[in-house]
Enzyme design. Structure first.
Site, mmCIF file in Angstrom:
data_model
loop_
_atom_site.group_PDB
_atom_site.id
_atom_site.type_symbol
_atom_site.label_atom_id
_atom_site.label_comp_id
_atom_site.label_asym_id
_atom_site.label_seq_id
_atom_site.Cartn_x
_atom_site.Cartn_y
_atom_site.Cartn_z
ATOM 1 N N LYS A 1 5.685 -7.714 4.325
ATOM 2 C CA LYS A 1 7.083 -7.322 4.569
ATOM 3 C C LYS A 1 7.740 -8.168 5.660
ATOM 4 C CE LYS A 1 6.129 -3.040 5.708
ATOM 5 N NZ LYS A 1 4.671 -3.011 5.492
ATOM 6 N N ASN B 1 12.143 -2.111 10.352
ATOM 7 C CA ASN B 1 10.764 -1.818 10.739
ATOM 8 C C ASN B 1 10.132 -2.964 11.517
ATOM 9 O OD1 ASN B 1 8.495 0.059 10.537
ATOM 10 N ND2 ASN B 1 7.526 -1.476 9.251
ATOM 11 N N HIS C 1 -1.677 4.286 5.284
ATOM 12 C CA HIS C 1 -1.131 5.565 5.758
ATOM 13 C C HIS C 1 -1.599 6.745 4.895
ATOM 14 C CE1 HIS C 1 1.346 3.189 8.389
ATOM 15 N NE2 HIS C 1 1.945 2.587 7.376
#
Length: 447
Positions: free
Chosen positions: A118, A141, A187
Protein backbone atom coordinates in the site's frame (compact mmCIF):
# COMPACT_ATOMS: atom_id res chain seq x y z
CA UNK A 1 -14.92 25.15 6.41
CA UNK A 2 -18.20 23.27 5.88
CA UNK A 3 -17.44 20.95 8.81
CA UNK A 4 -17.23 23.90 11.22
CA UNK A 5 -20.51 25.50 10.15
CA UNK A 6 -22.24 22.11 10.16
CA UNK A 7 -21.35 21.31 13.76
CA UNK A 8 -22.00 24.86 15.03
CA UNK A 9 -25.50 24.74 13.65
CA UNK A 10 -26.34 21.29 15.00
CA UNK A 11 -24.27 21.47 18.22
CA UNK A 12 -23.64 17.75 17.97
CA UNK A 13 -22.29 15.84 20.92
CA UNK A 14 -19.32 13.88 19.58
CA UNK A 15 -17.16 11.19 21.16
CA UNK A 16 -13.68 10.57 19.72
CA UNK A 17 -12.33 7.14 20.70
CA UNK A 18 -8.53 6.92 20.65
CA UNK A 19 -6.00 9.71 21.16
CA UNK A 20 -3.22 8.67 18.83
CA UNK A 21 -2.16 10.42 15.62
CA UNK A 22 -5.52 9.81 13.91
CA UNK A 23 -7.64 10.70 16.94
CA UNK A 24 -5.80 13.94 17.52
CA UNK A 25 -6.27 14.90 13.86
CA UNK A 26 -10.02 14.39 14.40
CA UNK A 27 -9.93 16.78 17.37
CA UNK A 28 -8.11 19.41 15.31
CA UNK A 29 -10.65 18.99 12.53
CA UNK A 30 -13.80 19.13 14.69
CA UNK A 31 -13.04 21.21 17.76
CA UNK A 32 -13.46 24.69 16.27
CA UNK A 33 -17.04 23.79 15.36
CA UNK A 34 -18.07 21.11 17.87
CA UNK A 35 -18.93 22.69 21.19
CA UNK A 36 -19.49 19.34 22.89
CA UNK A 37 -16.48 17.17 22.13
CA UNK A 38 -15.26 14.30 24.34
CA UNK A 39 -12.12 12.23 23.81
CA UNK A 40 -11.76 8.75 25.29
CA UNK A 41 -8.70 6.48 25.44
CA UNK A 42 -8.22 3.32 27.51
CA UNK A 43 -4.60 4.32 28.18
CA UNK A 44 -3.98 6.50 31.21
CA UNK A 45 -1.46 8.63 29.30
CA UNK A 46 -2.22 8.41 25.55
CA UNK A 47 0.36 9.93 23.16
CA UNK A 48 -1.34 13.29 22.52
CA UNK A 49 -2.84 13.91 25.95
CA UNK A 50 -0.56 16.80 26.92
CA UNK A 51 -0.99 18.48 23.50
CA UNK A 52 -4.76 18.12 23.75
CA UNK A 53 -4.92 19.67 27.19
CA UNK A 54 -2.64 22.53 26.18
CA UNK A 55 -4.32 23.38 22.88
CA UNK A 56 -7.92 22.37 23.57
CA UNK A 57 -8.52 22.82 27.31
CA UNK A 58 -12.31 22.83 26.87
CA UNK A 59 -12.37 19.30 25.39
CA UNK A 60 -13.40 16.68 27.95
CA UNK A 61 -10.96 13.77 28.27
CA UNK A 62 -11.77 10.34 29.68
CA UNK A 63 -8.82 8.00 30.28
CA UNK A 64 -9.33 4.36 31.14
CA UNK A 65 -12.55 2.60 30.20
CA UNK A 66 -15.45 4.90 29.35
CA UNK A 67 -18.64 4.20 31.37
CA UNK A 68 -21.08 2.24 29.22
CA UNK A 69 -24.00 4.44 30.26
CA UNK A 70 -22.35 7.37 28.45
CA UNK A 71 -21.92 5.62 25.10
CA UNK A 72 -25.53 6.03 24.01
CA UNK A 73 -25.62 9.76 24.79
CA UNK A 74 -23.54 10.91 21.82
CA UNK A 75 -24.87 11.98 18.43
CA UNK A 76 -21.79 10.67 16.68
CA UNK A 77 -18.83 8.47 17.65
CA UNK A 78 -15.55 8.82 15.75
CA UNK A 79 -13.37 5.75 16.26
CA UNK A 80 -9.64 5.67 15.52
CA UNK A 81 -8.38 2.87 13.22
CA UNK A 82 -7.70 -0.39 15.03
CA UNK A 83 -9.28 0.63 18.33
CA UNK A 84 -11.51 -2.00 19.92
CA UNK A 85 -15.05 -0.72 20.19
CA UNK A 86 -17.14 -0.84 23.35
CA UNK A 87 -20.19 -3.07 23.10
CA UNK A 88 -22.99 -2.55 22.41
CA UNK A 89 -22.68 0.40 20.07
CA UNK A 90 -25.07 1.82 17.48
CA UNK A 91 -23.41 1.40 14.05
CA UNK A 92 -25.53 4.23 12.63
CA UNK A 93 -23.60 6.83 14.63
CA UNK A 94 -20.16 5.27 14.15
CA UNK A 95 -17.68 6.91 11.74
CA UNK A 96 -13.91 7.20 11.28
CA UNK A 97 -11.48 9.85 10.13
CA UNK A 98 -11.79 8.81 6.47
CA UNK A 99 -15.56 9.27 6.58
CA UNK A 100 -15.09 12.79 7.97
CA UNK A 101 -12.51 13.44 5.24
CA UNK A 102 -14.87 12.15 2.54
CA UNK A 103 -17.58 14.62 3.62
CA UNK A 104 -15.25 17.58 3.05
CA UNK A 105 -12.83 16.60 0.24
CA UNK A 106 -13.32 18.85 -2.78
CA UNK A 107 -10.83 17.22 -5.16
CA UNK A 108 -10.68 13.77 -6.78
CA UNK A 109 -9.45 11.04 -4.43
CA UNK A 110 -7.42 7.95 -5.37
CA UNK A 111 -7.52 5.15 -2.79
CA UNK A 112 -5.16 2.20 -2.25
CA UNK A 113 -5.55 -0.76 0.08
CA UNK A 114 -4.26 -4.32 0.33
CA UNK A 115 -2.29 -6.46 2.75
CA UNK A 116 1.08 -5.45 1.30
CA UNK A 117 2.48 -2.75 -0.96
CA UNK A 118 0.00 0.00 0.00
CA UNK A 119 2.61 2.53 1.05
CA UNK A 120 4.86 1.86 -1.94
CA UNK A 121 2.00 2.23 -4.42
CA UNK A 122 0.68 5.36 -2.67
CA UNK A 123 4.06 7.07 -2.99
CA UNK A 124 4.51 5.85 -6.56
CA UNK A 125 1.15 7.32 -7.56
CA UNK A 126 2.02 10.59 -5.84
CA UNK A 127 5.34 10.87 -7.67
CA UNK A 128 3.87 9.93 -11.04
CA UNK A 129 1.05 12.47 -10.75
CA UNK A 130 3.52 15.17 -9.75
CA UNK A 131 5.61 14.29 -12.80
CA UNK A 132 2.47 14.93 -14.85
CA UNK A 133 2.31 18.45 -13.40
CA UNK A 134 -0.52 17.77 -10.95
CA UNK A 135 -0.64 19.14 -7.41
CA UNK A 136 -0.96 16.10 -5.12
CA UNK A 137 -1.45 15.56 -1.41
CA UNK A 138 -0.87 12.03 -0.08
CA UNK A 139 -1.56 10.51 3.33
CA UNK A 140 -4.15 8.54 5.24
CA UNK A 141 -2.73 5.37 6.75
CA UNK A 142 0.77 6.59 5.87
CA UNK A 143 2.38 9.89 6.79
CA UNK A 144 -0.08 12.76 7.16
CA UNK A 145 -3.55 11.92 8.56
CA UNK A 146 -6.25 12.42 5.93
CA UNK A 147 -8.02 15.17 7.87
CA UNK A 148 -4.80 17.21 8.10
CA UNK A 149 -4.62 17.20 4.30
CA UNK A 150 -7.81 19.28 4.26
CA UNK A 151 -5.92 22.16 5.88
CA UNK A 152 -3.70 22.49 2.79
CA UNK A 153 -4.54 24.32 -0.43
CA UNK A 154 -6.87 22.25 -2.54
CA UNK A 155 -4.85 19.86 -4.77
CA UNK A 156 -5.66 18.32 -8.12
CA UNK A 157 -5.70 14.89 -6.44
CA UNK A 158 -5.67 13.36 -2.99
CA UNK A 159 -3.95 9.96 -2.78
CA UNK A 160 -4.87 7.92 0.28
CA UNK A 161 -3.48 4.70 1.71
CA UNK A 162 -6.42 3.02 3.46
CA UNK A 163 -6.37 0.26 6.06
CA UNK A 164 -9.09 -2.32 6.66
CA UNK A 165 -9.86 -0.54 9.94
CA UNK A 166 -10.42 2.77 8.16
CA UNK A 167 -12.58 1.18 5.48
CA UNK A 168 -14.86 -0.46 8.07
CA UNK A 169 -16.44 2.89 8.93
CA UNK A 170 -16.58 4.52 5.47
CA UNK A 171 -19.90 5.34 3.81
CA UNK A 172 -19.41 8.52 1.75
CA UNK A 173 -16.02 8.01 0.10
CA UNK A 174 -16.29 8.49 -3.67
CA UNK A 175 -12.99 7.50 -5.27
CA UNK A 176 -12.06 8.40 -8.81
CA UNK A 177 -9.88 5.27 -8.82
CA UNK A 178 -9.53 2.53 -6.19
CA UNK A 179 -7.25 -0.49 -5.86
CA UNK A 180 -6.99 -3.61 -3.73
CA UNK A 181 -3.44 -4.81 -4.30
CA UNK A 182 -3.59 -8.24 -2.67
CA UNK A 183 -5.04 -10.15 0.26
CA UNK A 184 -3.16 -12.25 2.82
CA UNK A 185 -3.77 -12.87 6.51
CA UNK A 186 -3.37 -9.77 8.66
CA UNK A 187 -5.06 -8.42 11.77
CA UNK A 188 -6.71 -11.77 12.44
CA UNK A 189 -6.80 -10.73 16.10
CA UNK A 190 -9.35 -8.07 15.05
CA UNK A 191 -11.19 -9.57 12.07
CA UNK A 192 -13.11 -12.78 12.64
CA UNK A 193 -11.56 -14.56 9.67
CA UNK A 194 -9.96 -13.96 6.29
CA UNK A 195 -13.41 -13.53 4.73
CA UNK A 196 -14.32 -10.68 7.07
CA UNK A 197 -10.93 -9.07 6.46
CA UNK A 198 -11.39 -9.35 2.68
CA UNK A 199 -14.88 -7.83 2.87
CA UNK A 200 -13.47 -4.86 4.80
CA UNK A 201 -10.84 -4.31 2.11
CA UNK A 202 -13.37 -4.56 -0.72
CA UNK A 203 -15.39 -1.70 0.79
CA UNK A 204 -12.94 0.58 -1.02
CA UNK A 205 -14.89 -0.08 -4.22
CA UNK A 206 -18.18 1.29 -2.82
CA UNK A 207 -19.02 4.31 -5.00
CA UNK A 208 -15.66 4.14 -6.84
CA UNK A 209 -15.62 5.33 -10.45
CA UNK A 210 -12.91 2.84 -11.49
CA UNK A 211 -11.63 -0.33 -9.83
CA UNK A 212 -8.07 -1.65 -10.12
CA UNK A 213 -7.61 -5.31 -9.23
CA UNK A 214 -4.68 -7.75 -9.01
CA UNK A 215 -5.54 -10.63 -11.34
CA UNK A 216 -2.63 -12.69 -9.93
CA UNK A 217 -4.39 -12.94 -6.54
CA UNK A 218 -6.87 -15.77 -7.01
CA UNK A 219 -8.59 -15.28 -3.65
CA UNK A 220 -9.09 -11.60 -4.36
CA UNK A 221 -10.47 -12.25 -7.84
CA UNK A 222 -13.00 -14.75 -6.48
CA UNK A 223 -14.21 -12.26 -3.84
CA UNK A 224 -14.20 -9.23 -6.17
CA UNK A 225 -17.59 -7.92 -7.19
CA UNK A 226 -17.72 -4.40 -8.62
CA UNK A 227 -19.39 -2.72 -11.58
CA UNK A 228 -16.79 0.06 -11.43
CA UNK A 229 -15.17 -0.53 -14.87
CA UNK A 230 -12.43 -2.82 -13.56
CA UNK A 231 -8.87 -2.70 -14.87
CA UNK A 232 -6.51 -5.49 -13.86
CA UNK A 233 -2.76 -5.77 -13.44
CA UNK A 234 -0.56 -8.84 -13.20
CA UNK A 235 2.82 -10.34 -13.98
CA UNK A 236 1.68 -12.06 -17.19
CA UNK A 237 0.72 -10.66 -20.57
CA UNK A 238 -2.56 -8.70 -20.36
CA UNK A 239 -5.54 -10.26 -22.09
CA UNK A 240 -6.81 -7.00 -23.57
CA UNK A 241 -5.86 -3.37 -24.23
CA UNK A 242 -7.39 -2.15 -20.94
CA UNK A 243 -5.21 -4.18 -18.60
CA UNK A 244 -1.60 -3.88 -17.43
CA UNK A 245 0.94 -6.66 -17.43
CA UNK A 246 4.36 -7.99 -18.38
CA UNK A 247 5.79 -9.48 -21.57
CA UNK A 248 9.16 -11.17 -21.96
CA UNK A 249 11.44 -10.46 -24.89
CA UNK A 250 14.92 -12.05 -25.12
CA UNK A 251 14.87 -12.83 -21.39
CA UNK A 252 14.06 -9.21 -20.47
CA UNK A 253 10.66 -8.38 -18.97
CA UNK A 254 8.80 -5.27 -20.12
CA UNK A 255 5.83 -3.58 -18.45
CA UNK A 256 2.97 -3.00 -20.85
CA UNK A 257 -0.50 -1.45 -21.04
CA UNK A 258 -2.35 -3.69 -23.43
CA UNK A 259 -0.06 -3.84 -26.46
CA UNK A 260 1.75 -0.61 -25.57
CA UNK A 261 5.26 -1.05 -24.14
CA UNK A 262 5.92 1.22 -21.14
CA UNK A 263 9.32 0.39 -19.63
CA UNK A 264 11.76 -2.50 -19.25
CA UNK A 265 12.13 -4.05 -15.82
CA UNK A 266 15.89 -3.41 -15.76
CA UNK A 267 15.23 0.35 -16.02
CA UNK A 268 13.42 0.38 -12.65
CA UNK A 269 15.25 1.21 -9.43
CA UNK A 270 13.04 -1.12 -7.40
CA UNK A 271 13.29 -4.80 -8.31
CA UNK A 272 11.57 -8.11 -7.65
CA UNK A 273 8.14 -9.46 -8.54
CA UNK A 274 6.38 -7.68 -5.68
CA UNK A 275 7.74 -4.30 -6.78
CA UNK A 276 6.97 -5.04 -10.43
CA UNK A 277 3.39 -5.64 -9.35
CA UNK A 278 3.41 -2.40 -7.33
CA UNK A 279 4.58 -0.36 -10.33
CA UNK A 280 1.89 -1.89 -12.54
CA UNK A 281 -0.77 -1.09 -9.93
CA UNK A 282 0.41 2.51 -9.69
CA UNK A 283 0.35 2.88 -13.47
CA UNK A 284 -3.18 1.48 -13.60
CA UNK A 285 -4.34 3.89 -10.89
CA UNK A 286 -2.82 6.93 -12.59
CA UNK A 287 -4.30 5.89 -15.94
CA UNK A 288 -7.80 5.24 -14.56
CA UNK A 289 -7.67 8.59 -12.75
CA UNK A 290 -7.48 10.24 -16.16
CA UNK A 291 -3.76 11.03 -16.45
CA UNK A 292 -1.76 10.03 -19.53
CA UNK A 293 1.19 7.69 -18.99
CA UNK A 294 3.62 9.83 -20.96
CA UNK A 295 7.40 9.44 -20.85
CA UNK A 296 7.80 11.75 -17.84
CA UNK A 297 5.21 9.87 -15.78
CA UNK A 298 6.77 6.51 -16.64
CA UNK A 299 10.23 7.88 -15.79
CA UNK A 300 8.96 8.92 -12.35
CA UNK A 301 8.10 5.27 -11.72
CA UNK A 302 11.57 4.25 -12.90
CA UNK A 303 13.22 6.78 -10.59
CA UNK A 304 11.34 5.68 -7.46
CA UNK A 305 13.80 4.15 -4.97
CA UNK A 306 11.42 2.51 -2.54
CA UNK A 307 10.52 3.23 1.07
CA UNK A 308 12.58 3.01 4.25
CA UNK A 309 12.19 -0.34 6.05
CA UNK A 310 10.79 -2.07 2.94
CA UNK A 311 13.40 -4.54 1.59
CA UNK A 312 15.96 -1.78 2.09
CA UNK A 313 19.61 -2.67 1.60
CA UNK A 314 21.41 -1.08 4.55
CA UNK A 315 24.91 -2.64 4.48
CA UNK A 316 27.25 -5.00 2.70
CA UNK A 317 30.30 -6.36 4.51
CA UNK A 318 32.54 -9.38 3.91
CA UNK A 319 30.32 -10.31 0.98
CA UNK A 320 27.19 -10.40 3.18
CA UNK A 321 24.22 -8.18 2.30
CA UNK A 322 21.93 -6.91 5.09
CA UNK A 323 18.29 -6.14 4.22
CA UNK A 324 15.91 -4.16 6.47
CA UNK A 325 12.31 -5.21 5.84
CA UNK A 326 10.90 -4.13 9.20
CA UNK A 327 7.74 -2.90 7.46
CA UNK A 328 6.81 -6.57 6.91
CA UNK A 329 4.23 -6.78 9.69
CA UNK A 330 2.35 -9.78 8.27
CA UNK A 331 3.16 -13.15 6.74
CA UNK A 332 2.32 -12.09 3.19
CA UNK A 333 4.92 -9.32 3.23
CA UNK A 334 7.64 -11.63 4.54
CA UNK A 335 6.75 -14.31 2.00
CA UNK A 336 7.07 -11.74 -0.81
CA UNK A 337 10.46 -10.66 0.56
CA UNK A 338 11.71 -14.26 0.79
CA UNK A 339 10.62 -14.96 -2.79
CA UNK A 340 12.56 -11.92 -4.01
CA UNK A 341 15.86 -13.14 -2.55
CA UNK A 342 18.26 -14.59 -5.12
CA UNK A 343 21.05 -15.68 -2.75
CA UNK A 344 21.32 -17.99 0.30
CA UNK A 345 19.33 -16.23 3.02
CA UNK A 346 19.37 -16.03 6.80
CA UNK A 347 16.01 -14.78 8.09
CA UNK A 348 15.35 -12.84 11.31
CA UNK A 349 11.62 -12.93 12.08
CA UNK A 350 9.15 -12.68 14.93
CA UNK A 351 7.15 -10.28 17.10
CA UNK A 352 3.39 -10.07 17.67
CA UNK A 353 1.67 -12.27 15.12
CA UNK A 354 -1.80 -10.69 15.39
CA UNK A 355 -3.44 -14.12 15.31
CA UNK A 356 -1.89 -15.11 11.97
CA UNK A 357 -1.54 -18.68 10.75
CA UNK A 358 2.20 -19.21 10.14
CA UNK A 359 1.95 -22.55 8.33
CA UNK A 360 2.29 -21.18 4.79
CA UNK A 361 5.19 -18.96 5.83
CA UNK A 362 6.77 -21.93 7.60
CA UNK A 363 6.64 -23.99 4.42
CA UNK A 364 8.36 -21.21 2.46
CA UNK A 365 11.06 -20.87 5.14
CA UNK A 366 11.63 -24.63 4.97
CA UNK A 367 12.19 -24.38 1.21
CA UNK A 368 14.20 -21.18 0.85
CA UNK A 369 15.83 -20.08 4.13
CA UNK A 370 19.26 -21.38 5.12
CA UNK A 371 18.77 -20.51 8.80
CA UNK A 372 15.96 -18.77 10.72
CA UNK A 373 16.53 -16.64 13.83
CA UNK A 374 13.30 -16.19 15.78
CA UNK A 375 12.54 -13.34 18.18
CA UNK A 376 9.64 -11.83 20.07
CA UNK A 377 6.30 -12.85 21.52
CA UNK A 378 5.30 -15.32 18.81
CA UNK A 379 8.70 -16.87 18.05
CA UNK A 380 7.49 -20.24 19.32
CA UNK A 381 4.46 -20.15 16.99
CA UNK A 382 6.71 -19.57 13.97
CA UNK A 383 9.00 -22.35 15.20
CA UNK A 384 6.02 -24.72 15.38
CA UNK A 385 5.31 -24.07 11.69
CA UNK A 386 8.80 -25.20 10.61
CA UNK A 387 9.86 -28.72 9.79
CA UNK A 388 12.40 -30.48 12.01
CA UNK A 389 15.19 -30.25 9.43
CA UNK A 390 15.07 -26.44 9.12
CA UNK A 391 17.88 -24.80 11.06
CA UNK A 392 16.74 -22.16 13.53
CA UNK A 393 17.88 -20.30 16.63
CA UNK A 394 15.91 -18.37 19.25
CA UNK A 395 17.17 -14.91 20.27
CA UNK A 396 15.99 -12.92 23.27
CA UNK A 397 16.69 -9.52 21.72
CA UNK A 398 17.24 -8.05 18.28
CA UNK A 399 20.83 -7.30 19.28
CA UNK A 400 21.36 -10.99 19.98
CA UNK A 401 19.67 -11.93 16.69
CA UNK A 402 22.00 -9.66 14.70
CA UNK A 403 25.03 -11.15 16.47
CA UNK A 404 23.86 -14.70 15.65
CA UNK A 405 23.21 -13.75 12.02
CA UNK A 406 26.69 -12.23 11.76
CA UNK A 407 28.23 -15.48 13.00
CA UNK A 408 26.07 -17.63 10.72
CA UNK A 409 26.49 -15.62 7.52
CA UNK A 410 29.06 -16.59 4.92
CA UNK A 411 30.27 -14.68 1.88
CA UNK A 412 27.48 -14.48 -0.69
CA UNK A 413 24.68 -14.70 1.90
CA UNK A 414 21.85 -12.27 2.58
CA UNK A 415 20.62 -11.47 6.09
CA UNK A 416 16.95 -10.57 5.74
CA UNK A 417 15.19 -8.88 8.67
CA UNK A 418 11.54 -9.44 7.76
CA UNK A 419 9.54 -10.03 10.97
CA UNK A 420 6.12 -11.10 9.57
CA UNK A 421 4.74 -9.65 12.82
CA UNK A 422 3.85 -6.39 14.52
CA UNK A 423 6.53 -4.75 16.63
CA UNK A 424 4.76 -3.63 19.80
CA UNK A 425 6.10 -6.40 22.04
CA UNK A 426 9.62 -4.96 21.74
CA UNK A 427 9.46 -1.59 19.94
CA UNK A 428 7.31 1.52 19.52
CA UNK A 429 6.42 0.69 15.90
CA UNK A 430 7.95 -0.88 12.80
CA UNK A 431 9.94 2.31 12.07
CA UNK A 432 11.56 2.19 15.51
CA UNK A 433 12.28 -1.51 15.01
CA UNK A 434 13.88 -0.85 11.63
CA UNK A 435 16.02 1.99 12.93
CA UNK A 436 17.28 -0.19 15.81
CA UNK A 437 18.15 -2.93 13.31
CA UNK A 438 19.98 -0.43 11.09
CA UNK A 439 21.97 0.88 14.07
CA UNK A 440 22.90 -2.61 15.28
CA UNK A 441 24.02 -3.71 11.82
CA UNK A 442 26.06 -0.58 11.16
CA UNK A 443 27.77 -0.84 14.54
CA UNK A 444 28.67 -4.46 13.85
CA UNK A 445 29.81 -4.29 10.23
CA UNK A 446 31.68 -0.99 10.56
CA UNK A 447 33.63 -1.76 13.73
Amino acid sequence: MAAISQYRETMKSILVIGLGLSGYSVVRHLNPGAARLTVSDTRETPPYLSSLRENYPDVEVITGRIPMERIGKYDEIVVSPGVDLPEPINPDILVGDIELFAREAAAPVIGITGSNGKSTVTMLVRDMLRAAGRKVLAGGNIGTPALDLLQEERPDYYVLELSSFQLETVQSLNLVSAAVLNISEDHMDRHQNIGAYTRAKLRIFRNADRAVINRDDSNLCVAFRSPANPVSFGLQSPGNDLDFGVIKERSVRTLVHGSRKLIREDKLNIRGDQNLSNVLAAMALVHTAGVELDSGVVQAAADFRGLPHRCERIAKSRGVEWINDSKATNTGATMAAIRSMRRPTILIAGGQGKGADFRELGGLIDQHIRHAILIGEDAARIDAALCDKTGRTFAGTLDEAVAIADRQAAQGDVVLFSPACASYDMFDNYEHRGEVFRKLVNERVNR
